[in-house]
Design an enzyme around this catalytic site. Structure first.
Site, PDB file in Angstrom:
ATOM      1  N   ASP A   1      -6.995   2.243  -7.391  1.00 13.72           N
ATOM      2  CA  ASP A   1      -6.002   3.240  -6.990  1.00 13.72           C
ATOM      3  C   ASP A   1      -4.599   2.636  -6.979  1.00 13.72           C
ATOM      4  O   ASP A   1      -4.429   1.409  -6.938  1.00 13.72           O
ATOM      5  CB  ASP A   1      -6.337   3.857  -5.617  1.00 13.72           C
ATOM      6  CG  ASP A   1      -6.459   2.832  -4.492  1.00 13.72           C
ATOM      7  OD1 ASP A   1      -6.983   1.731  -4.737  1.00 13.72           O
ATOM      8  OD2 ASP A   1      -6.008   3.131  -3.368  1.00 13.72           O
TER       9      ASP A   1
ATOM     10  N   GLU B   1      -7.896   1.543  -1.731  1.00 19.16           N
ATOM     11  CA  GLU B   1      -7.385   0.326  -1.093  1.00 19.16           C
ATOM     12  C   GLU B   1      -6.040   0.607  -0.457  1.00 19.16           C
ATOM     13  O   GLU B   1      -5.726   0.131   0.636  1.00 19.16           O
ATOM     14  CB  GLU B   1      -7.244  -0.801  -2.131  1.00 19.16           C
ATOM     15  CG  GLU B   1      -6.939  -2.177  -1.546  1.00 19.16           C
ATOM     16  CD  GLU B   1      -5.460  -2.473  -1.298  1.00 19.16           C
ATOM     17  OE1 GLU B   1      -5.154  -3.430  -0.575  1.00 19.16           O
ATOM     18  OE2 GLU B   1      -4.602  -1.732  -1.825  1.00 19.16           O
TER      19      GLU B   1
HETATM   20 ZN   LIG Z   1      -3.022  -3.863  -4.300  1.00 20.31          ZN
END
Ligand SMILES: [Zn+2]
Length: 386
Positions: A76, A138
């Site tokens: 992401d 994340e």
């Molecule tokens: Zn990163």
């Protein structure tokens, strides 16, 4: 038909073209990677989120009955909303030795180089396996990766080492700060602003708590604890957003703000959270004297473990050997590495690009960094090759 071969830069172009902003699905990218690996006869395991819009991908190259090295990265990227870009963030543009695009540094290039080198890994034959671990979410607090870590950590044979390719300019990082983020909601009582004594001003109460957090931050800045290998060398405390009030002539009933602690290894966040909660509790009697329903509540949003490997550990030794660096460093930004370590897998951070470019408009990676990452992985092949 022979399996497709991509150069590192071609693979970076491919991955950047998938808009995997954290709020959106990453499945198009994951499908592409799964298809690519399947062409080489490599099976991928997917770990979906609860509504199956996102997935982690785990794949093993080489023998499955021994530890090996896990290469890990998140798929992401942070949003481009409100940022001024000189070119389309989801199409790599090359200008003077740099590749521009969202996620070039943070951190699709590491993932792309690892994928582009799959044919080289396989051609050599692996006596020790390489595992590819790609995560989602994340950037919103290392949320997605946990299901994959739980599954991998429970297996009879698990990776002996993990390398998380967050941007570190290819310098091995053995420690990073931990982080918790917390929302605070202040519930007051509305009244006409001419009659402040009949209301409970939620914005003012929030301001007192925020000011207290600031005083805690100053204390740590001035008196430590310190670890000079971090920049800054102390635990930081910061309030990021505040929402409260509707009009000047109404005493505001609600105020919510979000804050975080980024803690040095060995300076746990829990006592800090306890301290601010004790301070807040001291404000409540005055509020409840006006309105029994008034109060202050805290909600933990995310909690990410810090990373702390010893400089002479095996994993640090491996990182030095692969990167050619003779020292190891510590960084202030959080990564998934702390979670891997917490699960019992020795982990370091080492990846191409700089965190200085991450999350900014015109994010880029220098092509030289891509080459250094290739060299790093070729040295890995020398170590694990048959
Ligand atoms: Zn990163």
């Amino acid at each position: 038909m022979p399996a497709p071969v991509f150069s590192s830069i071609e693979m970076i172009r491919k991955l950047i073209a998938f808009d995997t902003t954290s709020r959106d699905s990453n499945l198009a990218l994951i499908d592409f990677v799964r298809g690519y690996l399947a062409e080489y006869g490599i099976e991928s395991e997917l770990f979906h989120d609860s509504d199956r819009r996102k997935a982690n991908l785990y794949a093993t190259l080489g023998p499955k009955d021994r530890g090996g090295v896990m290469l890990s990265g998140h798929t992401d990227v942070v949003p481009v909303d409100g940022q001024e870009w000189s070119s389309n963030p989801f199409e790599v543009t090359e200008r003077s030795g740099k590749l521009y695009g969202r996620g070039t540094s943070d951190m699709k290039s590491f993932v792309a180089v690892a994928l582009a080198m799959v044919p080289e890994f396989l051609a050599r034959g692996l006596k020790t396996p390489i595992h590819l671990a790609l995560s989602y979410d994340e950037e919103v607090g290392c949320v997605g990766v946990r299901s994959m870590i739980d599954a991998v950590a429970k297996r009879p044979v698990r990776p002996a080492f993990c390398i998380v390719g967050e941007p570190s300019l290819m310098k091995p990082v053995i420690a990073h700060k931990g982080k918790i983020s917390v929302a605070c909601h202040v519930r007051g009582l509305e009244s006409h602003s001419a009659l402040t004594h009949l209301g409970v001003n939620a914005v003012e109460t929030a301001a007192e708590v925020i000011a207290y957090l600031k005083s805690m931050a100053r204390k740590r800045r001035d008196h430590g604890p310190f670890d000079r290998q971090f920049s800054p060398p102390y635990t930081t405390i910061h309030t990021g957003t505040v929402h409260g009030g509707t009009a000047l002539n109404i005493v505001p009933k609600d105020c919510e703000f979000v804050f975080e602690f980024r803690t040095l290894p060995g300076d746990p966040a829990e006592p800090l959270l306890d301290e601010v909660q004790r301070f807040a509790a001291g404000l409540v009697p005055e509020m409840q004297a006006v309105s029994p329903e008034a109060g202050i509540s805290f909600e933990m949003l995310t909690s990410t473990a810090g990373l702390s490997e010893e400089p002479d550990s095996e994993v640090a030794e491996l990182a030095r050997a692969l990167s050619g660096a003779n020292s190891v460093g510590k960084v202030s930004f959080g990564t998934e590495a702390g979670l891997f370590q917490e699960a019992g897998i020795p982990t370091i951070v080492c990846g191409p690009g700089s965190i200085d470019q991450a999350h900014r408009p015109d994010e880029f990676i220098a092509i030289d960094q891509v080459r250094q990452c290739e060299a790093f992985l070729r040295r890995l092949i020398d170590r694990v090759g048959a």
